[in-house]
Scaffold this motif. Sequence first.
Motif, short mmCIF file in Angstrom:
data_model
loop_
_atom_site.label_atom_id
_atom_site.label_comp_id
_atom_site.label_asym_id
_atom_site.label_seq_id
_atom_site.Cartn_x
_atom_site.Cartn_y
_atom_site.Cartn_z
N PRO A 21 -5.94 0.81 -4.31
CA PRO A 21 -4.81 -0.07 -4.09
C PRO A 21 -3.86 0.01 -5.28
O PRO A 21 -4.31 0.14 -6.42
CB PRO A 21 -5.45 -1.46 -3.99
N ASP A 22 -2.59 0.01 -5.03
CA ASP A 22 -1.62 0.00 -6.13
C ASP A 22 -1.87 -1.23 -6.99
O ASP A 22 -2.05 -2.33 -6.47
CB ASP A 22 -0.20 -0.02 -5.55
N ILE A 23 -1.90 -1.06 -8.31
CA ILE A 23 -2.23 -2.15 -9.22
C ILE A 23 -1.25 -3.31 -9.08
O ILE A 23 -1.59 -4.46 -9.36
CB ILE A 23 -2.26 -1.64 -10.68
N GLU A 24 -0.06 -3.07 -8.58
CA GLU A 24 0.91 -4.15 -8.42
C GLU A 24 0.44 -5.22 -7.43
O GLU A 24 0.88 -6.37 -7.49
CB GLU A 24 2.25 -3.57 -7.95
N LEU A 25 -0.46 -4.85 -6.53
CA LEU A 25 -0.89 -5.78 -5.50
C LEU A 25 -1.59 -7.00 -6.09
O LEU A 25 -1.67 -8.04 -5.44
CB LEU A 25 -1.83 -5.08 -4.50
N LEU B 84 -2.37 3.20 -2.61
CA LEU B 84 -2.03 2.62 -1.32
C LEU B 84 -1.42 1.24 -1.47
O LEU B 84 -1.80 0.47 -2.36
CB LEU B 84 -3.28 2.52 -0.43
N ARG B 85 -0.54 0.91 -0.57
CA ARG B 85 0.05 -0.41 -0.49
C ARG B 85 0.70 -0.56 0.89
O ARG B 85 0.98 0.45 1.56
CB ARG B 85 1.09 -0.63 -1.59
N PRO B 86 0.97 -1.79 1.34
CA PRO B 86 1.68 -1.95 2.62
C PRO B 86 3.08 -1.35 2.53
O PRO B 86 3.65 -1.23 1.45
CB PRO B 86 1.73 -3.48 2.79
N PRO B 87 3.68 -1.00 3.66
CA PRO B 87 5.03 -0.42 3.65
C PRO B 87 6.06 -1.45 3.18
O PRO B 87 5.84 -2.66 3.25
CB PRO B 87 5.26 -0.02 5.11
N ALA B 88 7.20 -0.95 2.72
CA ALA B 88 8.25 -1.82 2.20
C ALA B 88 8.76 -2.80 3.25
O ALA B 88 9.27 -3.87 2.91
CB ALA B 88 9.41 -0.96 1.68
N ASN C 169 8.04 -4.12 -5.84
CA ASN C 169 8.07 -2.73 -6.27
C ASN C 169 6.68 -2.24 -6.69
O ASN C 169 5.97 -2.93 -7.40
CB ASN C 169 9.03 -2.55 -7.44
N PRO C 170 6.29 -1.03 -6.28
CA PRO C 170 5.00 -0.48 -6.69
C PRO C 170 5.01 -0.11 -8.17
O PRO C 170 6.06 0.15 -8.75
CB PRO C 170 4.86 0.76 -5.81
#
Length: 576
Positions: free
Chosen positions: A193-197, A230-234, A240-241
């Motif tokens: 998962p992208d760390i931004e999540l 990975l992350r959900p679509p915009a 921002n990722p």
Amino acid sequence: MKSNMKTIAAFALSVMLAITMMPAAAFAGEEDVNNTTESEETSEAAEEVLESEGTQGVDQEGTRAAEEDKEVLQLQQEAFEETGRDLALGEFEHDGTAYTMEDISGYSKSMRIYAFYLGSGQYGDAVLIESNGRYLLMDTGHKDSAGRLVTCLKRAMGSETKLDVYFSHMHGDHTGGLEKVLLNFDVERVFFPDIELCRNYYTPNELKTIDQIYKEHVALAETEADVVFLRPPASVRSSNPRAANTASTFNVGGAVFEVIGPLGSYKPDDFIGYVKELNGRCGTKEGHCLNNSSLCTMVTCGKVRYLSTGDIEKQEEAKLTGRYGSSLNSDILKIPHHGLRTSGTSAFASKVTPMWSFEQNHGFTGAAQDALKTARKYGYNYGVANSKRGIIYNISDNRVRVYRDYNDNCRPDDGLIRGWISCGGGTQYYDGSGYIRTGWNWLGGYAYYMSGSSGFRFTGSHRINGTKVKFSSSGKLTSHRKPSKVKTRYARAKAGGTVTVGWRKASRASRYQVYRADSRSGSYRYIATVSGKARSFRDSGLQKGKRYYYKVRAVRYVAGGSMYGSFSKARSTAAK
């Protein structure tokens, strides 16, 4: 697949992870348990100290974190010396190449889902997906069950060694087996998962920040495989990722994976009252924050859908329900957060409505099973740890067969579900080939109606296709009787290779079906359906001099279903 020279780097980082990885019992502080453990008390005490000491406590922890940062950086530099690469703090690169979807048009619509039994303790999640000879492991369980996980993978995959790995989130009961998987398999891609999540914060249980934990796992994966974020679509998540390249859709064989959550951005303080609400025995506020930040992914193979939910809890469930509604509908559901009471709300389940669900629970009972009771209202639910065996879903041509792994060989060759199955919320029926029956079915001389969404047989009064019908407590249709047995009158041959079969009127007949055989005790083959007003049928194109045998039965149509009367006695004649 990266160069084998990275084995040295993997070993160095595995040592680092082994030193800092929490023991199995300590995860009781992050995953819901019935009894508070010593580790929970320690983590809660540490949390109270941090809160009571205020700025001074934060400064002390910040100093310790800074020292650990230096340690981590030094180990990373040593680990990557062999490859000449470095993982800069705060940067998560994977060769600068964006991931693109494969062309799956040539793949068959087949898939298997293996939910492995890793033990009855807190051994976490590990689900293997196979489609057209390609494999993806979704989470790697706890480090204490890593040996068991490798055994399960080898049994399921046979001689195949290539594998992709996916992590829903960074809790140790989902990531602990990574090292052994890398050492035993040819891992090609690792999906993070992208760390931004999930926001960065200090975790009292591991005495590290989320960034530190995350970087260690990414670094370990990068030594042997390509990393994809990975992350959900915009369109559903506007933030921002942090990764240079991210994906929201990928495929494994003929199965398509679409990341649909998390939708929320959580921080530990969001769960202060929540922890108190649950008597402080369902994990730390940091644990709930990371759980709700799990990737939620919809897997589609043909028309069959499987929803993988990680450890999301009721907060993220509410966001998913509000955003997607009935679009969450899935045939198979991995119950969120091991089936514990922090998840599996009625509102969420009512949108997913899974015909089959499972949880890789830790053998919990009692109040912890509220989510399981909810799932059972919609279909067959299976507790992997409670049953002490895995479960396998075999999807082919848009149909599902379910195997309970009685032989513990992680193969779909035993435990095929057949016959009547009680699911808690109702009863399903699986035919001799293991396929669930829906709609009208004629079983053992009685008519039943099974729901198209759950497979549950109907009981009591219902209106089906505009017709009011009634069933007994065991599901037998009682409001409508089947047609009476047909009485055949004659079978007469006429010149030109024709035979006319005649019969008397049968009560409650909507239509009549005519069958023919080459001998009295032979196999009768359906040849025609005629009007309920008809009393005869003319069969033509027959072989002169050959004797033919005929049977007739009445059909009654009720609410879109068919009820059949008994076959008549056979009548025969030789064609002219």
